[in-house]
Write a protein that holds these residues in place. Structure first.
Motif, PDB file in Angstrom:
ATOM      1  N   ASN A  35       0.845  -1.195   0.000  1.00 32.14           N
ATOM      2  CA  ASN A  35       0.000   0.000   0.000  1.00 32.14           C
ATOM      3  C   ASN A  35       0.883   1.247   0.000  1.00 32.14           C
ATOM      4  O   ASN A  35       0.567   2.249   0.619  1.00 32.14           O
ATOM      5  CB  ASN A  35      -0.965   0.006   1.190  1.00 32.14           C
ATOM      6  CG  ASN A  35      -0.253   0.208   2.511  1.00 32.14           C
ATOM      7  OD1 ASN A  35       0.934  -0.065   2.631  1.00 32.14           O
ATOM      8  ND2 ASN A  35      -0.981   0.680   3.510  1.00 32.14           N
ATOM      9  N   GLY A  36       1.978   1.164  -0.716  1.00 29.72           N
ATOM     10  CA  GLY A  36       2.976   2.229  -0.722  1.00 29.72           C
ATOM     11  C   GLY A  36       2.581   3.433  -1.548  1.00 29.72           C
ATOM     12  O   GLY A  36       1.423   3.611  -1.939  1.00 29.72           O
ATOM     13  N   VAL A  37       3.572   4.252  -1.839  1.00 32.42           N
ATOM     14  CA  VAL A  37       3.351   5.529  -2.506  1.00 32.42           C
ATOM     15  C   VAL A  37       3.107   5.374  -4.006  1.00 32.42           C
ATOM     16  O   VAL A  37       2.707   6.324  -4.664  1.00 32.42           O
ATOM     17  CB  VAL A  37       4.540   6.490  -2.277  1.00 32.42           C
ATOM     18  CG1 VAL A  37       4.673   6.823  -0.795  1.00 32.42           C
ATOM     19  CG2 VAL A  37       5.830   5.923  -2.838  1.00 32.42           C
ATOM     20  N   GLY A  38       3.342   4.200  -4.557  1.00 33.30           N
ATOM     21  CA  GLY A  38       3.156   3.979  -5.988  1.00 33.30           C
ATOM     22  C   GLY A  38       4.445   4.197  -6.758  1.00 33.30           C
ATOM     23  O   GLY A  38       5.376   4.847  -6.278  1.00 33.30           O
ATOM     24  N   ARG A  39       4.486   3.633  -7.962  1.00 36.79           N
ATOM     25  CA  ARG A  39       5.727   3.681  -8.743  1.00 36.79           C
ATOM     26  C   ARG A  39       6.086   5.082  -9.223  1.00 36.79           C
ATOM     27  O   ARG A  39       7.258   5.426  -9.297  1.00 36.79           O
ATOM     28  CB  ARG A  39       5.645   2.726  -9.931  1.00 36.79           C
ATOM     29  CG  ARG A  39       5.657   1.283  -9.488  1.00 36.79           C
ATOM     30  CD  ARG A  39       5.888   0.331 -10.612  1.00 36.79           C
ATOM     31  NE  ARG A  39       4.933   0.491 -11.693  1.00 36.79           N
ATOM     32  CZ  ARG A  39       5.136   0.058 -12.940  1.00 36.79           C
ATOM     33  NH1 ARG A  39       6.251  -0.549 -13.246  1.00 36.79           N
ATOM     34  NH2 ARG A  39       4.212   0.212 -13.862  1.00 36.79           N
ATOM     35  N   LYS A  40       5.089   5.897  -9.539  1.00 34.66           N
ATOM     36  CA  LYS A  40       5.394   7.254 -10.019  1.00 34.66           C
ATOM     37  C   LYS A  40       6.090   8.064  -8.926  1.00 34.66           C
ATOM     38  O   LYS A  40       7.136   8.660  -9.156  1.00 34.66           O
ATOM     39  CB  LYS A  40       4.132   7.966 -10.478  1.00 34.66           C
ATOM     40  CG  LYS A  40       4.416   9.330 -11.038  1.00 34.66           C
ATOM     41  CD  LYS A  40       3.173  10.031 -11.526  1.00 34.66           C
ATOM     42  CE  LYS A  40       3.562  11.397 -12.059  1.00 34.66           C
ATOM     43  NZ  LYS A  40       2.507  12.353 -12.022  1.00 34.66           N
ATOM     44  N   ALA A  41       5.532   8.069  -7.727  1.00 33.48           N
ATOM     45  CA  ALA A  41       6.147   8.812  -6.618  1.00 33.48           C
ATOM     46  C   ALA A  41       7.507   8.223  -6.265  1.00 33.48           C
ATOM     47  O   ALA A  41       8.457   8.959  -5.977  1.00 33.48           O
ATOM     48  CB  ALA A  41       5.229   8.807  -5.401  1.00 33.48           C
ATOM     49  N   ALA A  42       7.615   6.901  -6.298  1.00 35.38           N
ATOM     50  CA  ALA A  42       8.888   6.252  -5.978  1.00 35.38           C
ATOM     51  C   ALA A  42       9.957   6.611  -7.001  1.00 35.38           C
ATOM     52  O   ALA A  42      11.113   6.832  -6.650  1.00 35.38           O
ATOM     53  CB  ALA A  42       8.709   4.743  -5.900  1.00 35.38           C
ATOM     54  N   SER A  43       9.569   6.697  -8.283  1.00 34.93           N
ATOM     55  CA  SER A  43      10.551   7.039  -9.317  1.00 34.93           C
ATOM     56  C   SER A  43      11.023   8.482  -9.174  1.00 34.93           C
ATOM     57  O   SER A  43      12.164   8.800  -9.488  1.00 34.93           O
ATOM     58  CB  SER A  43       9.983   6.793 -10.709  1.00 34.93           C
ATOM     59  OG  SER A  43       8.964   7.715 -11.015  1.00 34.93           O
ATOM     60  N   GLU A  44      10.159   9.355  -8.693  1.00 34.56           N
ATOM     61  CA  GLU A  44      10.564  10.744  -8.464  1.00 34.56           C
ATOM     62  C   GLU A  44      11.626  10.824  -7.369  1.00 34.56           C
ATOM     63  O   GLU A  44      12.580  11.579  -7.477  1.00 34.56           O
ATOM     64  CB  GLU A  44       9.348  11.597  -8.110  1.00 34.56           C
ATOM     65  CG  GLU A  44       8.405  11.781  -9.282  1.00 34.56           C
ATOM     66  CD  GLU A  44       7.074  12.399  -8.894  1.00 34.56           C
ATOM     67  OE1 GLU A  44       6.864  12.712  -7.703  1.00 34.56           O
ATOM     68  OE2 GLU A  44       6.231  12.562  -9.799  1.00 34.56           O
ATOM     69  N   VAL A  45      11.477  10.018  -6.326  1.00 32.11           N
ATOM     70  CA  VAL A  45      12.474   9.973  -5.255  1.00 32.11           C
ATOM     71  C   VAL A  45      13.781   9.424  -5.795  1.00 32.11           C
ATOM     72  O   VAL A  45      14.863   9.934  -5.491  1.00 32.11           O
ATOM     73  CB  VAL A  45      11.967   9.109  -4.069  1.00 32.11           C
ATOM     74  CG1 VAL A  45      13.075   8.871  -3.057  1.00 32.11           C
ATOM     75  CG2 VAL A  45      10.758   9.757  -3.429  1.00 32.11           C
ATOM     76  N   ALA A  86      -2.757   7.006  -6.520  1.00 25.52           N
ATOM     77  CA  ALA A  86      -1.897   5.846  -6.288  1.00 25.52           C
ATOM     78  C   ALA A  86      -2.062   5.340  -4.863  1.00 25.52           C
ATOM     79  O   ALA A  86      -2.063   6.130  -3.914  1.00 25.52           O
ATOM     80  CB  ALA A  86      -0.435   6.202  -6.550  1.00 25.52           C
ATOM     81  N   CYS A  87      -2.222   4.023  -4.732  1.00 22.26           N
ATOM     82  CA  CYS A  87      -2.357   3.439  -3.387  1.00 22.26           C
ATOM     83  C   CYS A  87      -1.558   2.150  -3.263  1.00 22.26           C
ATOM     84  O   CYS A  87      -1.892   1.285  -2.476  1.00 22.26           O
ATOM     85  CB  CYS A  87      -3.827   3.227  -3.041  1.00 22.26           C
ATOM     86  SG  CYS A  87      -4.675   2.035  -4.084  1.00 22.26           S
ATOM     87  N   GLY A  88      -0.496   2.021  -4.071  1.00 22.95           N
ATOM     88  CA  GLY A  88       0.359   0.861  -3.941  1.00 22.95           C
ATOM     89  C   GLY A  88       0.685   0.208  -5.260  1.00 22.95           C
ATOM     90  O   GLY A  88       0.369   0.723  -6.337  1.00 22.95           O
ATOM     91  N   THR A  89       1.301  -0.959  -5.153  1.00 21.54           N
ATOM     92  CA  THR A  89       1.744  -1.716  -6.321  1.00 21.54           C
ATOM     93  C   THR A  89       1.520  -3.194  -6.065  1.00 21.54           C
ATOM     94  O   THR A  89       1.669  -3.672  -4.941  1.00 21.54           O
ATOM     95  CB  THR A  89       3.244  -1.458  -6.591  1.00 21.54           C
ATOM     96  OG1 THR A  89       3.455  -0.047  -6.690  1.00 21.54           O
ATOM     97  CG2 THR A  89       3.705  -2.117  -7.872  1.00 21.54           C
TER      98      THR A  89
END
Length: 101
Positions: A35-45, A86-89
């Motif tokens: 239930n993480g931040v999602g791939r888009k937000a993760a790729s920004e980090v 986004a609510c996860g992957t």
């Protein structure tokens, strides 16, 4: 590893990761959901940090070897959303059971 580092660690609240193993015909199927931040937000980090993740590429290569380089749907990645947010992957990995070494 990706679910932990890129999914739930950047969250402000509690993260949840579920892992499900199933056998379907001649394959072991492992589904990992977070239930993480999602791939888009993760790729920004990741872009800000300047680090390039190669874990998915390495996993795909290993799965291709296990499947005898046959074109298979070895890895399926689904971006989970709730009302467009986004609510996860969810990641589904398929590994053959009848592999001869």
């Amino acid at each position: 590893e990706n679910a932990i580092l890129h999914g739930v660690v950047p969250k402000q609240d509690d993260g949840i990761i579920s892992i499900l193993f199933e056998i379907e015909k001649d394959q072991l199927i492992c589904t990992i959901k977070d239930n993480g931040v999602g791939r888009k937000a993760a790729s920004e980090v990741t872009e800000v940090s300047g680090k390039k993740s190669v874990s998915i590429e390495l996993t795909l290569e290993r799965l291709r070897i296990l499947n005898g380089n046959r074109p298979e749907n070895d890895l399926e990645i689904i971006d989970l959303e709730d009302q467009g947010k986004a609510c996860g992957t969810s990641v589904k990995v398929r590994v053959p059971l009848n592999t001869r070494w």
